[in-house]
Structures are given as structure tokens and as C-alpha cells.
Write a protein that holds these residues in place. Structure first.
Motif, PDB file in Angstrom:
ATOM      1  N   THR A  56     -16.691 -38.313 -16.057  1.00  0.00           N
ATOM      2  CA  THR A  56     -16.380 -37.372 -14.994  1.00  0.00           C
ATOM      3  C   THR A  56     -16.697 -35.949 -15.426  1.00  0.00           C
ATOM      4  O   THR A  56     -16.617 -35.623 -16.608  1.00  0.00           O
ATOM      5  CB  THR A  56     -14.895 -37.470 -14.574  1.00  0.00           C
ATOM      6  OG1 THR A  56     -14.573 -36.429 -13.641  1.00  0.00           O
ATOM      7  CG2 THR A  56     -13.963 -37.354 -15.760  1.00  0.00           C
ATOM      8  N   LYS A  88     -22.088 -31.346 -16.481  1.00  0.00           N
ATOM      9  CA  LYS A  88     -23.418 -31.934 -16.400  1.00  0.00           C
ATOM     10  C   LYS A  88     -24.301 -31.344 -17.498  1.00  0.00           C
ATOM     11  O   LYS A  88     -24.242 -30.162 -17.783  1.00  0.00           O
ATOM     12  CB  LYS A  88     -24.042 -31.662 -15.025  1.00  0.00           C
ATOM     13  CG  LYS A  88     -23.392 -32.446 -13.890  1.00  0.00           C
ATOM     14  CD  LYS A  88     -24.164 -32.294 -12.600  1.00  0.00           C
ATOM     15  CE  LYS A  88     -23.448 -33.022 -11.463  1.00  0.00           C
ATOM     16  NZ  LYS A  88     -23.287 -34.467 -11.733  1.00  0.00           N
ATOM     17  N   ASP A  98     -19.252 -40.773 -13.086  1.00  0.00           N
ATOM     18  CA  ASP A  98     -18.982 -39.702 -12.116  1.00  0.00           C
ATOM     19  C   ASP A  98     -17.843 -40.042 -11.168  1.00  0.00           C
ATOM     20  O   ASP A  98     -17.999 -40.034  -9.946  1.00  0.00           O
ATOM     21  CB  ASP A  98     -20.254 -39.375 -11.328  1.00  0.00           C
ATOM     22  CG  ASP A  98     -21.376 -38.874 -12.210  1.00  0.00           C
ATOM     23  OD1 ASP A  98     -21.084 -38.138 -13.173  1.00  0.00           O
ATOM     24  OD2 ASP A  98     -22.544 -39.211 -11.953  1.00  0.00           O
TER      25      ASP A  98
END
Length: 224
Positions: free
Chosen positions: A124, A53, A96
Motif C-alpha cells: 500500500t 510509489k 495497492d
């Protein structure tokens, strides 16, 4: 009457630039940029972007979206009932996939890559081989897709991102200030965005340029 100068600062919308020309490239993301730039000449009509992230996955996926006219879907929200609608889009970003709830839905979509020439970009936080996937056929398909990883941003990229983000806000910041925050901030693109926004806010509150003192105040407010 406002009780403190800080209350006089109004938040104005700040548009994030998400085009290819605005995406800064370094060793940490060059492979991922190359993968997106190769489209539509992918070996198959699907590929995977992997990265933590705040690494810039969403920005780079948006670059592909602008080129492919894709529609974005959250992996946690898709089900088998959604497959026809997703396929009808022609190109799709499934974000995701580590949060995927309906494995059969993604398996059917990947089948349609060949059957209907559907174009899919998967994102992902976790490499496909490390995902908790119960459906063996889906795992096999995921492992076979072209993949590129975005690593945590290196110093060169973070420095360039900070300079650009300040420039986007029409703020001129001395190199030593950039160096000061660089060694103290969280190592992510999202942290850079938060830091620049807070430094801009502190500069308005204090009615100063973004000096080292202003940057230190912003770092303090963000808990760094």
C-alpha cells in the motif's frame, strides 16, 4: 531515409533484475527487507509493506513472491467471488490495497490466514491506519498485522541504484556524473530507471559515453 540520427536508435528489451541478491539495502528500506527476510517466521501469516510509489515495494514484493511461490492480485480487482481462488493459491500478494473496492473480500482473506494458513503480503502507498476503510473489523485486522515502511530512497541508496542500473546496461559512468544527476533527479527508484534508460538512449544517439553532457541531455528530456 531517416530524417535524424535519433531515428536510427532501436529500443531493445532490458530485463529488470528482481531477485533478493539484486535488491540494494539502505536505512530507507532496511526494516522492510528485514520483514520479508523473516518470512515464514511472521507472527501471523500476513504482513503489510508501506511505501510511496517508486520506492521499491514491487521489487521487494517480488523477492517474497520468489520465495513463497505466491500469486499476485490487484486489490482494485478482487471481489468476494475471487476469495476461494485466491485462497487456493496458498500464498498471495495483494497489491495497492489503498485502491481496494470490496472490503469484505480482503476481510475474508485475512480470516483465512488463520483458518487455512493462507500467506498474504499486502502492499500500500498509505499506512493502514490512514486508509479509508468503512468496515471496522477489516480496519482492526489491518492495524494488527506486522508492518514495515519503505521510505523515499536516500542518497546512498539512489547512488548505488544508479551505478547498478548503468552496470546492468554495461555502461561505465564516472562518479562525478552520478553525483551530477543525483542532485537533479526525482527521488524515486522509478525515476532512476527512467533516467538511466534515457541516458543510455542519448549516448547511442550522440555516439558518446555517458558523460555529464549526455546525462544533462537525459535530464532535460525527462523534464528535470
Amino acid at each position: 531515409m531517416p530524417s535524424a540520427p535519433e531515428q536510427l536508435v532501436f529500443e531493445l528489451p532490458h530485463r529488470a533484475a528482481l531477485g533478493r541478491e539484486d535488491f540494494l539495502v539502505s536505512d530507507s528500506n532496511a526494516a522492510a527487507v528485514a520483514l520479508v527476510d523473516r518470512w515464514p517466521d511472521w507472527p501471523v501469516g500476513a504482513a503489510v509493506l508501506v511505501g510511496p510509489k517508486g520506492s521499491g515495494k514491487t521489487h521487494l514484493a517480488n523477492v517474497w513472491l520468489l520465495r513463497s511461490a505466491a500469486t499476485v492480485f490487484d486489490a482494485s480487482q478482487i471481489s468476494r467471488d475471487d476469495v476461494p481462488a485466491i485462497a487456493s493459491a496458498g500464498a498471495a500478494i495483494i497489491e495497492d490495497i489503498q485502491n481496494l473496492n470490496d472490503e469484505a473480500a480482503l476481510f475474508h482473506l485475512l480470516n483465512l490466514v488463520r483458518e487455512q494458513r493462507l500467506q498474504i503480503l499486502l502492499t500500500t502507498d498509505i499506512a493502514p491506519g490512514d486508509l479509508s476503510v468503512a468496515l471496522p473489523d477489516l480496519m482492526s485486522r489491518l492495524k494488527a498485522l506486522p508492518l514495515a515502511s519503505i521510505e523515499a530512497p536516500d542518497d546512498a541508496l539512489l547512488r548505488a541504484v544508479l551505478v547498478k542500473l548503468f552496470a546492468d546496461r554495461q555502461l561505465s559512468v564516472e562518479p562525478h556524473v552520478i553525483g551530477y544527476v543525483l542532485v537533479r533527479m526525482e527521488r524515486s527508484m522509478s525515476a532512476a530507471e527512467r533516467l538511466v534508460a534515457e541516458a543510455d538512449r542519448q549516448a547511442l544517439v550522440l555516439q558518446k559515453r555517458v558523460t555529464r553532457a549526455v546525462a544533462a541531455a537525459a535530464l532535460d528530456r525527462l523534464g528535470y
